[in-house]
Scaffold this active site. Structure first.
Site, mmCIF file in Angstrom:
data_model
loop_
_atom_site.group_PDB
_atom_site.id
_atom_site.type_symbol
_atom_site.label_atom_id
_atom_site.label_comp_id
_atom_site.label_asym_id
_atom_site.label_seq_id
_atom_site.Cartn_x
_atom_site.Cartn_y
_atom_site.Cartn_z
ATOM 1 N N ASP A 39 -3.072 3.796 -4.383
ATOM 2 C CA ASP A 39 -2.941 5.227 -3.903
ATOM 3 C C ASP A 39 -1.895 5.302 -3.026
ATOM 4 O O ASP A 39 -2.099 4.914 -1.717
ATOM 5 C CB ASP A 39 -4.371 5.681 -3.385
ATOM 6 C CG ASP A 39 -4.263 7.214 -2.802
ATOM 7 O OD1 ASP A 39 -2.896 7.889 -2.627
ATOM 8 O OD2 ASP A 39 -5.228 7.758 -2.144
ATOM 9 N N GLU A 89 -10.285 2.774 -1.421
ATOM 10 C CA GLU A 89 -11.414 3.056 -0.611
ATOM 11 C C GLU A 89 -12.936 2.624 -1.043
ATOM 12 O O GLU A 89 -13.726 3.443 -1.499
ATOM 13 C CB GLU A 89 -11.388 4.806 -1.027
ATOM 14 C CG GLU A 89 -10.189 5.649 -0.255
ATOM 15 C CD GLU A 89 -10.640 6.937 0.259
ATOM 16 O OE1 GLU A 89 -11.684 7.313 0.076
ATOM 17 O OE2 GLU A 89 -9.308 7.736 0.431
ATOM 18 N N ASN A 117 -0.296 7.863 -1.868
ATOM 19 C CA ASN A 117 -0.172 9.198 -1.303
ATOM 20 C C ASN A 117 1.222 9.804 -1.045
ATOM 21 O O ASN A 117 1.651 10.168 -0.018
ATOM 22 C CB ASN A 117 -0.777 9.038 0.088
ATOM 23 C CG ASN A 117 -2.004 9.134 0.352
ATOM 24 O OD1 ASN A 117 -2.712 10.110 -0.021
ATOM 25 N ND2 ASN A 117 -2.936 7.973 0.969
#
Length: 574
Positions: free
Chosen positions: A461, A314, A463
């Site tokens: 990440d 991100e 998730n």
């Protein structure tokens, strides 16, 4: 004594005055070179000439340009003179003799091409004026300070230069003189001479100024530039969640070890929305969600880990270019960026340049690789049986960043650093399984075919919690076709496939209670997976305590810049 002073004065009088500069910019990849200098009357000259053109034509053009100023002045004065002399006007407009001399003092032939003629140290003579040629001198193209300055947090300027490198530039920091100090002295007081400056609490309320002189490492320095901060230094937030962690990472690891960081830093494009402020992070003070504020915390946090490898998710493109690259470059880290398709954010990998050099990059977008790369032909054919799932997979913009690095001290040691951010939706387990299958197949190609026996460090990440199919697949090497995650979004999107991969991957930081902590959710989503046949864990840097994480209810907060927590560990080769 008086005799010595008299002799010194005589030598000063006899010494020739320092020559003005004629700055020549000549880059092989460009067709033209430029020449800049200032005439004795103050008029600035800037010429652009073909590099292959004979010198004589360039000198003739300089002569014509140099005469233009006096000619204009003569014409202007004509009306003011009573019975002006034509001879006087002719003299004023006379074309000066222009010659170029080599370092050895010999006239450069007029037939010599410009690119070869204008050498560093040559002398340009225009009439009676003489100029020392500086070819491609160090020059600053950009010098900028962050908009937000916090006491106790490093200020990392953005420095862009031509024919220079930031590590060879000279930096001088100044602070405003306080009202009580203004007694006719200078408006600015020097504070430090270093590239990165950390203002103390005593500078709160005062603006900063930076003076930078570009250098090339060969004792050549260009014209300095100055920049002032747009606002004053402000008070910092006090203790941050990462401060205790820095006690474990004060020094860079030794030659046989690697400190790795994986961190979802919360993209500004997601933090600065009405939904984020009112639904996702209503507990977070609005100013603490602002990019400038969070960047102060983030840069201090990352710098304090003294890492060799940093994998970030991100990452806004502008944050990478304007904030992270200048900051981490100052701490010895080189950065690589992979943007998501049709997005403003993506992945960034940084590596310590005195430990590693970049051999190659093998970045992919999952959707594109799945449909166009023969590596994934079998998986693509299996997925074709489930059109709804296939459509969703191909709609996703997720990417994989893969960098193969080589040790600068032991060339036989290479490492493949992978970085990803998988699909986020809670019901998207089936999508994530396909994405990770593509990722692992791609990594197998890189480390088994392109760079055999190279160990993998896979950060990101994901998730996926430790109970998910994705985590189980990564760790065990296989996933059964009847795993419950194949129906994570209901029977309509059932997708049954048995998959496998050849790696033996270990979660270096284990399975923390959480790496993401927001108001409505907390869980472990981030991992640093390592090749357990080649690497082992030396130490895991403890995560912040639950008390520290929840001091301001949840993350992000005034003392923590993201809704995720960085994973940090020290690894070593077996």
């Amino acid at each position: 004594m008086w005799q010595r002073l008299r002799s010194a004065l005589q030598r000063l009088r006899a010494a020739p005055a320092a020559m003005e500069r004629a700055v020549v910019r000549c880059v092989p990849s460009e067709p033209k070179l430029s020449v800049r200098f200032v005439m004795p009357d103050g008029s600035a000259k800037h010429l652009q000439r073909d590099q292959a053109e004979p010198l004589g034509r360039a000198l003739a053009r300089i002569a014509t340009s140099a005469a233009r100023g006096p000619a204009k002045a003569a014409k202007k004065n004509k009306k003011a003179r009573a019975g002006g002399s034509p001879a006087g006007e002719s003299a004023a407009a006379a074309v000066p003799a222009v010659r170029l001399f080599s370092r050895a003092g010999e006239a450069v032939g007029e037939e010599v091409p410009n690119a070869a003629a204008w050498q560093d140290g040559a002398v340009l003579q225009v009439g009676d004026a003489r100029y020392r040629v500086e070819r491609n001198p160090p020059a600053l193209t950009e010098l900028r300070l962050p908009r937000s300055l916090l006491a106790g947090f490093p200020v990392c300027p953005k420095v862009s230069a031509e024919f220079a490198a930031p590590q060879h530039c000279e930096f001088r920091w100044y602070r405003e003189r306080r009202e009580s100090e203004r007694d006719g002295g200078p408006a600015w007081v020097e504070e430090a001479a270093e590239r990165v400056f950390t203002p103390c609490t005593g500078l709160v309320g005062l603006r900063l100024k930076l003076r930078c002189t570009p250098g090339d490492g060969a004792q050549r320095f260009g014209a300095p530039r100055e920049v002032e901060s747009s606002g004053p230094v402000e008070a910092g937030p006090g203790a941050c969640t990462f401060d205790p962690r820095h006690l474990y990472t004060r020094k860079v690891c030794g030659a046989g070890s690697v400190r790795a960081v994986s961190y979802n830093i919360l993209a500004d494009t997601y933090a600065q929305t009405e939904f984020s402020r009112t639904v996702l992070y209503p507990y977070c003070a609005p100013y603490a969600l602002e990019l400038d504020y969070r960047q102060n915390l983030l840069k201090k946090e990352l710098a304090g880990y003294s890492a060799d490898l940093i994998c970030l998710q991100e990452v806004d493109k502008s944050v990478f270019l304007d904030s992270l690259v200048p900051a981490l470059d100052a701490f010895g880290l080189e950065g690589l960026f992979k943007i998501k398709e049709k997005q403003h954010e993506g992945l960034a990998t940084f590596y310590r340049r005195d430990k590693f050099s970049l051999l190659s990059q093998h970045d992919i977008a999952f959707s594109e690789a799945l449909t166009s790369d023969l590596l994934h032909k079998e998986l693509h054919e299996k997925l074709a049986e489930y059109p709804l799932v296939k459509e969703k997979v191909l709609q996703r913009s997720s990417v994989l960043q893969v960098s193969v690095l080589q040790s600068t001290t032991d060339p036989s040691r290479k490492i493949c650093v992978a970085n990803t951010h998988l699909y986020w939706h809670p019901k998207g387990g089936n999508i994530r399984l396909v994405q990770i299958a593509v990722a692992l197949s791609h990594l197998r190609h890189v480390v088994c075919e392109l760079y055999p026996t190279t160990p993998v460090i896979f950060c990101g990440d994901f998730n996926s919690t430790p109970s998910s199919g994705t985590y189980s697949f990564i760790r065990s090497g296989g996933i059964a076709e009847d795993h419950e995650d194949w129906v994570s979004n209901g029977e309509e999107e059932r997708c049954n496939m048995a998959l496998s991969h050849p790696f033996k991957l270990l979660s270096a930081c284990g399975e923390p209670a959480y790496t993401n902590y927001v108001g409505g959710f907390h869980g472990c989503l981030d991992y640093i997976f390592i090749d357990q046949d080649a690497l082992e864990v030396e130490q895991v840097i403890p995560l912040p305590s639950h008390e520290e994480v929840t001091t301001h209810q949840a993350l992000p907060s005034v003392s923590h810049p993201s809704d995720h927590i960085a994973l940090v560990c020290d690894l070593k080769w077996k």
